[in-house]
Design a protein around this motif. Structure first.
Motif, mmCIF file in Angstrom:
data_model
loop_
_atom_site.group_PDB
_atom_site.id
_atom_site.type_symbol
_atom_site.label_atom_id
_atom_site.label_comp_id
_atom_site.label_asym_id
_atom_site.label_seq_id
_atom_site.Cartn_x
_atom_site.Cartn_y
_atom_site.Cartn_z
ATOM 1 N N VAL A 61 0.871 -1.173 0.000
ATOM 2 C CA VAL A 61 0.000 0.000 0.000
ATOM 3 C C VAL A 61 0.912 1.227 0.000
ATOM 4 N N PRO A 62 0.767 2.142 -0.956
ATOM 5 C CA PRO A 62 1.668 3.297 -0.998
ATOM 6 C C PRO A 62 1.493 4.203 0.221
ATOM 7 N N HIS A 63 2.590 4.813 0.602
ATOM 8 C CA HIS A 63 2.576 5.746 1.729
ATOM 9 C C HIS A 63 1.773 6.980 1.321
ATOM 10 N N PRO A 64 0.842 7.438 2.154
ATOM 11 C CA PRO A 64 0.014 8.600 1.786
ATOM 12 C C PRO A 64 0.846 9.880 1.755
ATOM 13 N N ASP A 65 0.462 10.790 0.890
ATOM 14 C CA ASP A 65 1.140 12.078 0.866
ATOM 15 C C ASP A 65 0.313 13.114 1.616
ATOM 16 N N THR A 66 0.831 14.298 1.713
ATOM 17 C CA THR A 66 0.169 15.337 2.514
ATOM 18 C C THR A 66 -0.950 16.050 1.765
ATOM 19 N N SER A 67 -1.244 15.642 0.543
ATOM 20 C CA SER A 67 -2.341 16.277 -0.189
ATOM 21 C C SER A 67 -3.682 16.025 0.502
ATOM 22 N N LEU A 68 -3.716 15.056 1.388
ATOM 23 C CA LEU A 68 -4.919 14.773 2.170
ATOM 24 C C LEU A 68 -5.345 15.992 2.994
ATOM 25 N N PHE A 69 -4.370 16.826 3.378
ATOM 26 C CA PHE A 69 -4.655 17.965 4.241
ATOM 27 C C PHE A 69 -5.118 19.202 3.488
ATOM 28 N N ARG A 70 -5.234 19.135 2.190
ATOM 29 C CA ARG A 70 -5.732 20.283 1.424
ATOM 30 C C ARG A 70 -7.238 20.346 1.577
ATOM 31 N N SER A 71 -7.679 21.268 2.404
ATOM 32 C CA SER A 71 -9.104 21.366 2.692
ATOM 33 C C SER A 71 -9.508 22.832 2.777
ATOM 34 N N ASN A 88 -9.907 43.771 13.865
ATOM 35 C CA ASN A 88 -8.792 44.446 14.517
ATOM 36 C C ASN A 88 -7.464 43.893 13.999
ATOM 37 N N VAL A 89 -6.400 44.560 14.369
ATOM 38 C CA VAL A 89 -5.074 44.222 13.859
ATOM 39 C C VAL A 89 -4.655 42.812 14.279
ATOM 40 N N LYS A 90 -4.972 42.427 15.504
ATOM 41 C CA LYS A 90 -4.576 41.107 15.992
ATOM 42 C C LYS A 90 -5.270 39.997 15.197
ATOM 43 N N LEU A 91 -6.545 40.172 14.909
ATOM 44 C CA LEU A 91 -7.296 39.189 14.133
ATOM 45 C C LEU A 91 -6.713 39.065 12.723
ATOM 46 N N LEU A 92 -6.416 40.204 12.101
ATOM 47 C CA LEU A 92 -5.812 40.195 10.768
ATOM 48 C C LEU A 92 -4.436 39.546 10.789
ATOM 49 N N ASN A 93 -3.668 39.829 11.820
ATOM 50 C CA ASN A 93 -2.323 39.271 11.927
ATOM 51 C C ASN A 93 -2.367 37.748 12.051
ATOM 52 N N ILE A 94 -3.274 37.240 12.885
ATOM 53 C CA ILE A 94 -3.415 35.782 13.033
ATOM 54 C C ILE A 94 -3.821 35.158 11.702
ATOM 55 N N GLY A 95 -4.785 35.766 11.034
ATOM 56 C CA GLY A 95 -5.264 35.236 9.755
ATOM 57 C C GLY A 95 -4.183 35.225 8.687
ATOM 58 N N LEU A 96 -3.461 36.315 8.558
ATOM 59 C CA LEU A 96 -2.415 36.393 7.538
ATOM 60 C C LEU A 96 -1.235 35.482 7.848
ATOM 61 N N ASP A 97 -0.857 35.374 9.123
ATOM 62 C CA ASP A 97 0.211 34.449 9.513
ATOM 63 C C ASP A 97 -0.149 33.014 9.164
ATOM 64 N N ALA A 98 -1.380 32.648 9.436
ATOM 65 C CA ALA A 98 -1.820 31.279 9.157
ATOM 66 C C ALA A 98 -1.888 31.015 7.656
ATOM 67 N N ILE A 99 -2.365 31.984 6.893
ATOM 68 C CA ILE A 99 -2.413 31.815 5.436
ATOM 69 C C ILE A 99 -1.000 31.633 4.899
ATOM 70 N N GLN A 100 -0.066 32.423 5.412
ATOM 71 C CA GLN A 100 1.332 32.279 5.001
ATOM 72 C C GLN A 100 1.881 30.902 5.366
ATOM 73 N N LEU A 101 1.528 30.415 6.549
ATOM 74 C CA LEU A 101 1.958 29.078 6.974
ATOM 75 C C LEU A 101 1.392 27.999 6.046
ATOM 76 N N LEU A 102 0.122 28.144 5.679
ATOM 77 C CA LEU A 102 -0.507 27.155 4.804
ATOM 78 C C LEU A 102 0.086 27.187 3.389
ATOM 79 N N LEU A 103 0.529 28.350 2.947
ATOM 80 C CA LEU A 103 1.104 28.460 1.608
ATOM 81 C C LEU A 103 2.533 27.953 1.534
ATOM 82 N N SER A 104 3.239 27.997 2.647
ATOM 83 C CA SER A 104 4.655 27.586 2.619
ATOM 84 C C SER A 104 4.842 26.096 2.693
#
Length: 104
Positions: A61-71, A88-104
């Protein structure tokens, strides 16, 4: 800390920051945490089944890749938070940091 833990931490931070002023973001982040945990358990079971299915060093059985987490459910709360004009700035900062994390 692994990738999934980072994303879940961002989702928890986003939910607590958006608690009163943006209940839609809070609900979306709670759903995303549940989705993320479900995806993680499916990934772990797929890894275990691929490891137990190996015969003589060859994986049946092939080892699964991380494409499973694309949701979209995981990305949605961060996009919602960034789309509020009165966020507010804190909410925007959390959102943008997470988007950057998901893109990297």
């Amino acid at each position: 800390m692994n990738f999934i833990a980072h994303v879940e931490e961002h989702l928890r931070d986003l939910g607590s920051e958006a608690r009163k002023k943006h209940p839609g973001v809070k609900e979306a982040s709670e759903r995303a945490i549940l989705t993320l945990r479900s995806l993680q358990s499916r990934y772990v079971s797929a890894v275990r089944s691929s490891a137990s299915g190996s015969i003589g060093g060859m994986a049946a059985v092939p080892h699964p890749d991380t494409s499973l987490f694309r949701s979209q459910d995981v990305l949605r709360p961060f996009l919602l938070a960034c789309n509020y004009p009165d966020a507010n700035v804190k909410l925007l900062n959390i959102g943008l940091d997470a988007i950057q994390l998901l893109l990297s």
